[in-house]
Design a protein around this motif. Structure first.
Motif, mmCIF file in Angstrom:
data_model
loop_
_atom_site.group_PDB
_atom_site.id
_atom_site.type_symbol
_atom_site.label_atom_id
_atom_site.label_comp_id
_atom_site.label_asym_id
_atom_site.label_seq_id
_atom_site.Cartn_x
_atom_site.Cartn_y
_atom_site.Cartn_z
ATOM 1 N N PRO A 297 -43.253 -34.258 27.942
ATOM 2 C CA PRO A 297 -42.129 -33.290 27.847
ATOM 3 C C PRO A 297 -41.118 -34.448 26.874
ATOM 4 N N ASP A 298 -41.073 -35.502 27.479
ATOM 5 C CA ASP A 298 -39.816 -36.154 27.140
ATOM 6 C C ASP A 298 -40.107 -36.652 25.473
ATOM 7 N N ASN A 299 -41.070 -36.644 24.991
ATOM 8 C CA ASN A 299 -41.462 -36.801 23.458
ATOM 9 C C ASN A 299 -40.532 -36.004 22.603
ATOM 10 N N PRO A 300 -39.791 -36.583 21.908
ATOM 11 C CA PRO A 300 -38.856 -36.090 20.804
ATOM 12 C C PRO A 300 -39.589 -35.189 19.902
ATOM 13 N N TYR A 301 -40.833 -35.483 19.447
ATOM 14 C CA TYR A 301 -41.621 -34.525 18.819
ATOM 15 C C TYR A 301 -41.741 -33.279 19.251
ATOM 16 N N ASN A 302 -41.850 -33.242 20.715
ATOM 17 C CA ASN A 302 -42.027 -31.870 21.321
ATOM 18 C C ASN A 302 -40.808 -31.071 21.453
ATOM 19 N N LYS A 303 -39.571 -31.515 20.955
ATOM 20 C CA LYS A 303 -38.511 -30.837 21.126
ATOM 21 C C LYS A 303 -38.088 -30.132 19.907
ATOM 22 N N THR A 304 -37.803 -28.611 19.771
ATOM 23 C CA THR A 304 -37.773 -27.987 18.787
ATOM 24 C C THR A 304 -36.266 -27.568 18.730
ATOM 25 N N GLU A 305 -35.702 -27.202 17.294
ATOM 26 C CA GLU A 305 -34.298 -26.811 17.254
ATOM 27 C C GLU A 305 -34.204 -25.228 17.096
ATOM 28 N N ASP A 306 -33.634 -24.456 17.683
ATOM 29 C CA ASP A 306 -33.621 -23.039 17.694
ATOM 30 C C ASP A 306 -32.511 -22.586 16.617
ATOM 31 N N THR A 307 -32.594 -21.947 15.641
ATOM 32 C CA THR A 307 -31.720 -21.469 14.646
ATOM 33 C C THR A 307 -31.569 -19.980 14.625
ATOM 34 N N THR B 139 -30.974 -28.818 24.721
ATOM 35 C CA THR B 139 -31.089 -30.175 25.327
ATOM 36 C C THR B 139 -32.014 -30.254 26.464
ATOM 37 N N THR B 140 -32.971 -31.124 26.454
ATOM 38 C CA THR B 140 -33.515 -31.312 27.723
ATOM 39 C C THR B 140 -33.279 -32.530 28.626
ATOM 40 N N THR B 141 -33.031 -32.441 29.616
ATOM 41 C CA THR B 141 -32.919 -33.655 30.404
ATOM 42 C C THR B 141 -34.126 -34.566 30.737
ATOM 43 N N PRO B 142 -34.184 -35.893 30.293
ATOM 44 C CA PRO B 142 -35.246 -36.715 30.349
ATOM 45 C C PRO B 142 -35.826 -36.790 31.957
ATOM 46 N N THR B 143 -37.218 -37.039 31.928
ATOM 47 C CA THR B 143 -37.779 -36.999 33.246
ATOM 48 C C THR B 143 -38.466 -38.289 33.455
ATOM 49 N N THR B 144 -38.729 -38.774 34.821
ATOM 50 C CA THR B 144 -39.381 -40.076 34.980
ATOM 51 C C THR B 144 -40.867 -39.850 34.688
ATOM 52 N N PRO B 145 -41.290 -40.919 33.854
ATOM 53 C CA PRO B 145 -42.821 -40.842 33.625
ATOM 54 C C PRO B 145 -43.660 -40.492 34.637
ATOM 55 N N GLU B 146 -44.695 -39.790 34.473
ATOM 56 C CA GLU B 146 -45.482 -39.541 35.697
ATOM 57 C C GLU B 146 -46.285 -40.720 36.086
ATOM 58 N N PRO B 147 -46.512 -40.874 37.366
ATOM 59 C CA PRO B 147 -46.924 -41.963 37.910
ATOM 60 C C PRO B 147 -48.629 -42.366 37.743
ATOM 61 N N ASP B 148 -49.042 -43.441 37.868
ATOM 62 C CA ASP B 148 -50.548 -43.562 37.465
ATOM 63 C C ASP B 148 -51.241 -43.194 38.464
ATOM 64 N N PRO B 149 -52.315 -42.298 38.602
ATOM 65 C CA PRO B 149 -52.869 -41.881 39.679
ATOM 66 C C PRO B 149 -54.108 -43.001 39.976
ATOM 67 N N ASP B 150 -54.465 -43.723 39.139
ATOM 68 C CA ASP B 150 -55.562 -44.655 39.057
ATOM 69 C C ASP B 150 -55.052 -46.241 39.100
ATOM 70 N N PRO B 151 -55.380 -46.852 39.939
ATOM 71 C CA PRO B 151 -54.782 -48.241 40.199
ATOM 72 C C PRO B 151 -55.378 -49.006 38.983
ATOM 73 N N VAL B 152 -54.583 -49.996 38.373
ATOM 74 C CA VAL B 152 -55.161 -50.866 37.262
ATOM 75 C C VAL B 152 -56.088 -51.838 37.855
ATOM 76 N N SER B 153 -57.196 -52.057 37.289
ATOM 77 C CA SER B 153 -58.332 -53.307 37.752
ATOM 78 C C SER B 153 -57.673 -54.572 37.625
ATOM 79 N N ASP B 154 -58.171 -55.432 38.180
ATOM 80 C CA ASP B 154 -57.346 -57.076 38.051
ATOM 81 C C ASP B 154 -57.868 -57.419 36.782
ATOM 82 N N GLU B 155 -59.025 -57.094 36.090
ATOM 83 C CA GLU B 155 -59.204 -57.515 34.704
ATOM 84 C C GLU B 155 -58.803 -56.774 33.865
#
Length: 449
Positions: free
Chosen positions: A381-391, A429-445
């Protein structure tokens, strides 16, 4: 006076004569003593080890003239005895030690006593046992057939004949490593759905061998099957039909596989694990990752920062449709998310060098700082491509009827009035949100990217 002088002259003559006689007598006594001492010393008085093989010659003890003193004679005998004793100790397990004691009495006589001591050394015997090699004449597997699911493994053992075989080396091989591989210890690893044979050959007798039939299944009844066409830089997802065949393409994706120097290897794979964010080479990170091997993934275009969807590599996005990765299969964020959400673990994946259907051209990016680093297809939702302008434009027109009255030459005209409202444009105007957390841990390699 004359008589005394004569007696003195006679005394002078007599004294030298007497001295000469006494001197000769003394010499004779000395000579006799020497010969007497020499005669008292003989070889028989020198003790010789009974088991020795040497004899002391007269010249060795008494010298060439036989005139050595007792001390010199016994000194030479002791040196010879010591030398011989060392030789006897080295050449015999039975050692004889001779002890000689020499005593001199006050009368000048020499007494010699000998004592023999015998010590026995035990013998040590070393026995060397040689094991005769027993070569197998027949081998048979513990299982004639094995059924596995993709990603699983199983170890197979071998029985030998004869039972006392001590040459048990084996060489393992697979008739189709893309279906199942085998390790040196007989562990079979399932790679992709299919059938093959695992063969074991004796290293001691190449004529002795056995085989195991292997069947690999998906493990689940997957709705989809994926094929990566390197020749056309596209990924095609096929759906299983009512006839059980995967013949209907439900999604065609434009991708980037490995470059010619770091190619994506062809073969059969399967989806093994999924990661919301996964570290890649660089380091960099990918979104919506689905692994198909320990190094290869389906994932988005790389990002410079983890959990930051606004840090996408713009250059990597512009290369979609051409070889650009280190071996992974890159695609736009929307396509990577579709596989992540819809295709289950265990689904079969085939990578071929052939060309297949071509995917659509990637969505074009927009200029401007607010769009920089964003994938146009990212549903965030924070992607500016997803924000439309209403006229909104509202126009109101009021018209007054014109009435003409004709009387005797009098005309009244009413003017029409028109009112037009202005156009108002409002932006949401949309207020920016915090990126969603990573549900899967990143492996060591990290993956290759």
């Amino acid at each position: 006076m004359a008589k005394n002088k004569k007696e003195n002259d006679n005394r002078t003559v007599v004294n030298p004569f007497l001295l000469t006689i006494l001197s000769l007598f003394a010499v004779g006594v000395v000579v006799m003593c020497c010969f007497s001492a020499a005669n008292n010393v003989s070889k028989d008085s020198i003790p010789i080890a009974e088991d020795s093989q040497w004899v002391i010659a007269d010249t060795e003890i008494f010298g060439e003239d036989g005139m050595l003193t007792e001390e010199e004679a016994f000194g030479r005998r002791e040196e010879t005895s010591e030398s011989d004793s060392q030789a006897v100790e080295q050449s015999s397990t039975s050692t004889t030690t001779t002890t000689t004691t020499t005593e001199r009495s006050t009368t000048g006589k020499t007494t010699t006593s000998s004592a023999k001591t015998t010590a026995t050394t035990p013998k040590t015997t070393t026995t060397t046992t040689t094991t005769k090699p027993v070569i197998p004449t027949k081998i048979s597997p513990s299982k004639n057939s094995v059924s596995l699911t993709v990603g699983s493994k199983k170890k197979v053992s071998v029985n030998y004949a004869p039972s006392n075989t001590n040459k048990k080396g084996l060489k393992w091989s697979s008739t189709n490593p893309s279906v199942a591989k085998v390790k040196d210890d007989g562990t079979i690893v399932a790679v992709a759905a299919g059938t093959c044979s695992i063969k074991a050959v004796s290293t001691a007798n190449s004529n002795v061998a056995c085989t195991v039939s292997v069947t690999v299944t998906e493990g689940i009844t997957s709705t989809y099957k994926i094929t990566v066409f390197v020749g056309s830089q596209s990924v095609v997802v096929y759906k299983k039909g009512s006839d059980g065949k995967y013949s209907k393409a439900v999604r065609v994706i434009t991708c980037s596989t490995g470059t010619t120097s770091t190619p994506t290897r062809t073969g059969k794979y399967s989806i093994k694990k999924k990661y919301r964010w996964k570290e890649l080479m660089g380091p960099s990170w990918g979104q919506y990752c689905s692994s198909i091997s320990s190094a290869y993934l389906f994932h988005s275009v790389p990002y410079n920062r983890k959990n930051d969807p606004s840090s996408m590599s713009m250059g990597g996005y512009s290369k979609l449709g051409s070889r650009a990765s280190h071996g992974c299969i890159r695609m736009c964020c929307a396509d990577a998310k579709w596989i992540y959400d819809n295709v289950p673990v265990g689904t079969s994946v085939v990578v071929t060098s052939e060309a297949g259907p071509y995917g659509p051209s990637p969505v074009k990016t927009k200029s401007g700082s607010k769009y920089k680093g964003w994938d146009p297809t990212d549903p965030n939702p924070d992607n500016p491509y997803n924000k439309t302008e209403d006229t909104t434009t509202t126009t109101t027109t009021k018209t007054t009827t014109t009435t003409t009255k004709t009387t005797t030459s009098k005309t009244t005209t009413t003017t029409s009035k028109t009112t037009t409202s202005t156009t108002t444009t409002t932006s949401k105007t949309t207020t920016p949100t915090t990126p969603e957390p990573d549900p899967d841990p990143v492996s060591d390699e990290p993956a290759v990217g």
